[in-house]
Design a protein around this motif. Sequence first.
Motif, PDB file in Angstrom:
ATOM      1  N   GLY A   1     -22.503 -13.580  16.062  1.00  0.00           N
ATOM      2  CA  GLY A   1     -22.219 -14.407  14.903  1.00  0.00           C
ATOM      3  C   GLY A   1     -23.336 -15.391  14.609  1.00  0.00           C
ATOM      4  O   GLY A   1     -23.599 -15.729  13.447  1.00  0.00           O
ATOM      5  N   MET A   2     -24.037 -15.847  15.661  1.00  0.00           N
ATOM      6  CA  MET A   2     -25.103 -16.813  15.470  1.00  0.00           C
ATOM      7  C   MET A   2     -26.223 -16.248  14.613  1.00  0.00           C
ATOM      8  O   MET A   2     -26.795 -16.959  13.769  1.00  0.00           O
ATOM      9  CB  MET A   2     -25.671 -17.242  16.823  1.00  0.00           C
ATOM     10  N   SER A   3     -26.563 -14.973  14.797  1.00  0.00           N
ATOM     11  CA  SER A   3     -27.635 -14.366  14.011  1.00  0.00           C
ATOM     12  C   SER A   3     -27.278 -14.357  12.532  1.00  0.00           C
ATOM     13  O   SER A   3     -28.130 -14.660  11.675  1.00  0.00           O
ATOM     14  CB  SER A   3     -27.890 -12.935  14.501  1.00  0.00           C
ATOM     15  N   LYS A   4     -26.034 -14.016  12.231  1.00  0.00           N
ATOM     16  CA  LYS A   4     -25.610 -13.995  10.831  1.00  0.00           C
ATOM     17  C   LYS A   4     -25.595 -15.399  10.243  1.00  0.00           C
ATOM     18  O   LYS A   4     -25.981 -15.594   9.082  1.00  0.00           O
ATOM     19  CB  LYS A   4     -24.226 -13.359  10.738  1.00  0.00           C
TER      20      LYS A   4
ATOM     21  N   VAL B   1     -37.312 -19.535  16.133  1.00  0.00           N
ATOM     22  CA  VAL B   1     -37.383 -20.137  17.461  1.00  0.00           C
ATOM     23  C   VAL B   1     -35.996 -20.156  18.108  1.00  0.00           C
ATOM     24  O   VAL B   1     -35.839 -19.840  19.298  1.00  0.00           O
ATOM     25  CB  VAL B   1     -37.977 -21.559  17.362  1.00  0.00           C
ATOM     26  N   ILE B   2     -34.983 -20.527  17.334  1.00  0.00           N
ATOM     27  CA  ILE B   2     -33.614 -20.528  17.865  1.00  0.00           C
ATOM     28  C   ILE B   2     -33.197 -19.121  18.262  1.00  0.00           C
ATOM     29  O   ILE B   2     -32.632 -18.893  19.342  1.00  0.00           O
ATOM     30  CB  ILE B   2     -32.639 -21.109  16.825  1.00  0.00           C
ATOM     31  N   LEU B   3     -33.494 -18.151  17.403  1.00  0.00           N
ATOM     32  CA  LEU B   3     -33.110 -16.768  17.678  1.00  0.00           C
ATOM     33  C   LEU B   3     -33.832 -16.232  18.903  1.00  0.00           C
ATOM     34  O   LEU B   3     -33.211 -15.625  19.792  1.00  0.00           O
ATOM     35  CB  LEU B   3     -33.424 -15.905  16.452  1.00  0.00           C
ATOM     36  N   ALA B   4     -35.143 -16.443  18.980  1.00  0.00           N
ATOM     37  CA  ALA B   4     -35.926 -15.928  20.108  1.00  0.00           C
ATOM     38  C   ALA B   4     -35.532 -16.601  21.418  1.00  0.00           C
ATOM     39  O   ALA B   4     -35.484 -15.953  22.471  1.00  0.00           O
ATOM     40  CB  ALA B   4     -37.416 -16.120  19.835  1.00  0.00           C
ATOM     41  N   GLY B   5     -35.258 -17.903  21.362  1.00  0.00           N
ATOM     42  CA  GLY B   5     -34.856 -18.607  22.574  1.00  0.00           C
ATOM     43  C   GLY B   5     -33.565 -18.081  23.152  1.00  0.00           C
ATOM     44  O   GLY B   5     -33.413 -17.965  24.377  1.00  0.00           O
ATOM     45  N   THR B   6     -32.627 -17.715  22.278  1.00  0.00           N
ATOM     46  CA  THR B   6     -31.343 -17.207  22.763  1.00  0.00           C
ATOM     47  C   THR B   6     -31.418 -15.753  23.219  1.00  0.00           C
ATOM     48  O   THR B   6     -30.591 -15.317  24.012  1.00  0.00           O
ATOM     49  CB  THR B   6     -30.277 -17.327  21.654  1.00  0.00           C
TER      50      THR B   6
ATOM     51  N   GLY C   1     -37.879 -21.491  31.842  1.00  0.00           N
ATOM     52  CA  GLY C   1     -36.799 -22.447  32.065  1.00  0.00           C
ATOM     53  C   GLY C   1     -35.449 -21.836  32.337  1.00  0.00           C
ATOM     54  O   GLY C   1     -34.499 -22.550  32.665  1.00  0.00           O
ATOM     55  N   ARG C   2     -35.316 -20.520  32.176  1.00  0.00           N
ATOM     56  CA  ARG C   2     -34.072 -19.787  32.447  1.00  0.00           C
ATOM     57  C   ARG C   2     -32.904 -20.208  31.563  1.00  0.00           C
ATOM     58  O   ARG C   2     -31.746 -20.051  31.951  1.00  0.00           O
ATOM     59  CB  ARG C   2     -33.649 -19.944  33.913  1.00  0.00           C
ATOM     60  N   ASN C   3     -33.156 -20.746  30.394  1.00  0.00           N
ATOM     61  CA  ASN C   3     -32.059 -21.064  29.487  1.00  0.00           C
ATOM     62  C   ASN C   3     -32.591 -21.168  28.062  1.00  0.00           C
ATOM     63  O   ASN C   3     -33.800 -21.297  27.831  1.00  0.00           O
ATOM     64  CB  ASN C   3     -31.333 -22.358  29.888  1.00  0.00           C
ATOM     65  N   SER C   4     -31.671 -21.120  27.114  1.00  0.00           N
ATOM     66  CA  SER C   4     -32.046 -21.131  25.696  1.00  0.00           C
ATOM     67  C   SER C   4     -32.633 -22.464  25.277  1.00  0.00           C
ATOM     68  O   SER C   4     -33.557 -22.518  24.456  1.00  0.00           O
ATOM     69  CB  SER C   4     -30.819 -20.805  24.831  1.00  0.00           C
ATOM     70  N   ALA C   5     -32.088 -23.556  25.830  1.00  0.00           N
ATOM     71  CA  ALA C   5     -32.553 -24.887  25.431  1.00  0.00           C
ATOM     72  C   ALA C   5     -34.033 -25.073  25.720  1.00  0.00           C
ATOM     73  O   ALA C   5     -34.760 -25.685  24.932  1.00  0.00           O
ATOM     74  CB  ALA C   5     -31.735 -25.959  26.146  1.00  0.00           C
ATOM     75  N   ALA C   6     -34.507 -24.550  26.863  1.00  0.00           N
ATOM     76  CA  ALA C   6     -35.920 -24.681  27.210  1.00  0.00           C
ATOM     77  C   ALA C   6     -36.796 -23.971  26.189  1.00  0.00           C
ATOM     78  O   ALA C   6     -37.858 -24.468  25.798  1.00  0.00           O
ATOM     79  CB  ALA C   6     -36.176 -24.132  28.608  1.00  0.00           C
ATOM     80  N   GLY C   7     -36.362 -22.790  25.746  1.00  0.00           N
ATOM     81  CA  GLY C   7     -37.146 -22.042  24.770  1.00  0.00           C
ATOM     82  C   GLY C   7     -37.159 -22.696  23.408  1.00  0.00           C
ATOM     83  O   GLY C   7     -38.209 -22.835  22.779  1.00  0.00           O
ATOM     84  N   VAL C   8     -35.984 -23.114  22.928  1.00  0.00           N
ATOM     85  CA  VAL C   8     -35.878 -23.680  21.582  1.00  0.00           C
ATOM     86  C   VAL C   8     -36.564 -25.040  21.512  1.00  0.00           C
ATOM     87  O   VAL C   8     -37.447 -25.277  20.683  1.00  0.00           O
ATOM     88  CB  VAL C   8     -34.405 -23.781  21.156  1.00  0.00           C
ATOM     89  N   SER C   9     -36.153 -25.953  22.387  1.00  0.00           N
ATOM     90  CA  SER C   9     -36.715 -27.304  22.341  1.00  0.00           C
ATOM     91  C   SER C   9     -38.197 -27.306  22.704  1.00  0.00           C
ATOM     92  O   SER C   9     -38.996 -28.025  22.105  1.00  0.00           O
ATOM     93  CB  SER C   9     -35.939 -28.222  23.282  1.00  0.00           C
ATOM     94  N   GLY C  10     -38.584 -26.482  23.684  1.00  0.00           N
ATOM     95  CA  GLY C  10     -39.980 -26.436  24.093  1.00  0.00           C
ATOM     96  C   GLY C  10     -40.889 -25.954  22.972  1.00  0.00           C
ATOM     97  O   GLY C  10     -41.971 -26.516  22.757  1.00  0.00           O
ATOM     98  N   ALA C  11     -40.477 -24.923  22.246  1.00  0.00           N
ATOM     99  CA  ALA C  11     -41.299 -24.399  21.144  1.00  0.00           C
ATOM    100  C   ALA C  11     -41.417 -25.414  20.015  1.00  0.00           C
ATOM    101  O   ALA C  11     -42.498 -25.588  19.429  1.00  0.00           O
ATOM    102  CB  ALA C  11     -40.706 -23.095  20.631  1.00  0.00           C
ATOM    103  N   LEU C  12     -40.327 -26.093  19.693  1.00  0.00           N
ATOM    104  CA  LEU C  12     -40.368 -27.093  18.624  1.00  0.00           C
ATOM    105  C   LEU C  12     -41.216 -28.300  19.027  1.00  0.00           C
ATOM    106  O   LEU C  12     -41.966 -28.843  18.203  1.00  0.00           O
ATOM    107  CB  LEU C  12     -38.947 -27.533  18.260  1.00  0.00           C
TER     108      LEU C  12
END
Length: 359
Positions: free
Chosen positions: A52-55, A153-158, A258-269
């Motif tokens: 659902g998040m992608s949509k 970034v949100i999509l790739a992080g998740t 970071g082994r989690n979505s937050a590291a990917g999303v926040s780190g990239a931003l």
Amino acid sequence: MDSQAQHEYEASIATSSQTPPRRDTVVMGRQDYLSVIIRLTGVELYKLRRRGMSKVLLIVGMLLMVLSFVGIALPALFLASTPTRNWLPPHCTTHGQLKPPYCLDHPANAQDLARAEAQKQAQLQQYNGVLGLPDAINTITQLIQFGGLILIVILAGTIVGGEYNVGTVRLIYTRGPTRAQFLCAKVGAILFSSILGFLLLFLAGLISSTVLNLVIGNATNLDFVDATWAWHFLLYLLAQILNLFWYGILALTLATIGRNSAAGVSGALVWWVLENILKGTLLLSAPLFQNIIGDILRQLPDLFISNNLEALIQNQAAYVFSLQTAQLSNLHALLVIATYLVLFLGISWWFNRQREITN
């Protein structure tokens, strides 16, 4: 044991050692390296399509694109709905200090109304630079560079972080394909998402700007389109997609570390924001040093990934929108971007290869 019993025993042993027949609904497909990656990429895209998040991200992106153009065109829409008589000069009797032609000393005739309509259309024509082609393309891509970047970034992080968050990473690494194949599949899913997401957002912006431009009365002019323009326009779109893809890879790498979505999303931003701040700081600090240090500070931003992505886009925008080219060449930009991609993909591969998934 008689011969018949012996024969039955051997037959039962042979039957039990045979592989059970595969059901008709199971299709194995080719097992070569590339075919496995393609199928795994399809799996990643299937998971993204079912989430659902992608949509929600896609809908939010398209709504933001449409609403942005509505906000840009809102003054023009009010202007277009204004009666032509509102553009007539005031009556001289009500403004004694004014004299013709700055006021009307007679009832408005057809010539006065035509002049007022021309003034109205001239002001509406100014919005053609924002809503009309080809300038609307620049507005669309600038919106995508900001909003689309955040969404990818949100999509790739998740894509990666979600596997660690829910623990499915332990399962997928025991399914047969190698870890490198799973990583390539996720990279392929990010690339496909970058292409599809950009095209959908671009079409939403293009349709919105064209419709709104027609509503306010401006005609669409395509006289600027020729073979050369079309070629550079295609390269311009590819450079924009590469910009989204890079930040998707950055989010993937940071989520893997970071082994989690937050590291990917926040780190990239944070990377995106800090790199732009650091670029400005270096350029402001360089004039303070009249020696080799100042030269180094001026040259360092040329190695930043954002500078090279912008240069690649700017060099094609020079042909599409008749602008100046960037100081960095396409070759320099492509080499730096390729280096960053290889480096960060290599980091992701190393962490995937060395990490023990125990919990």
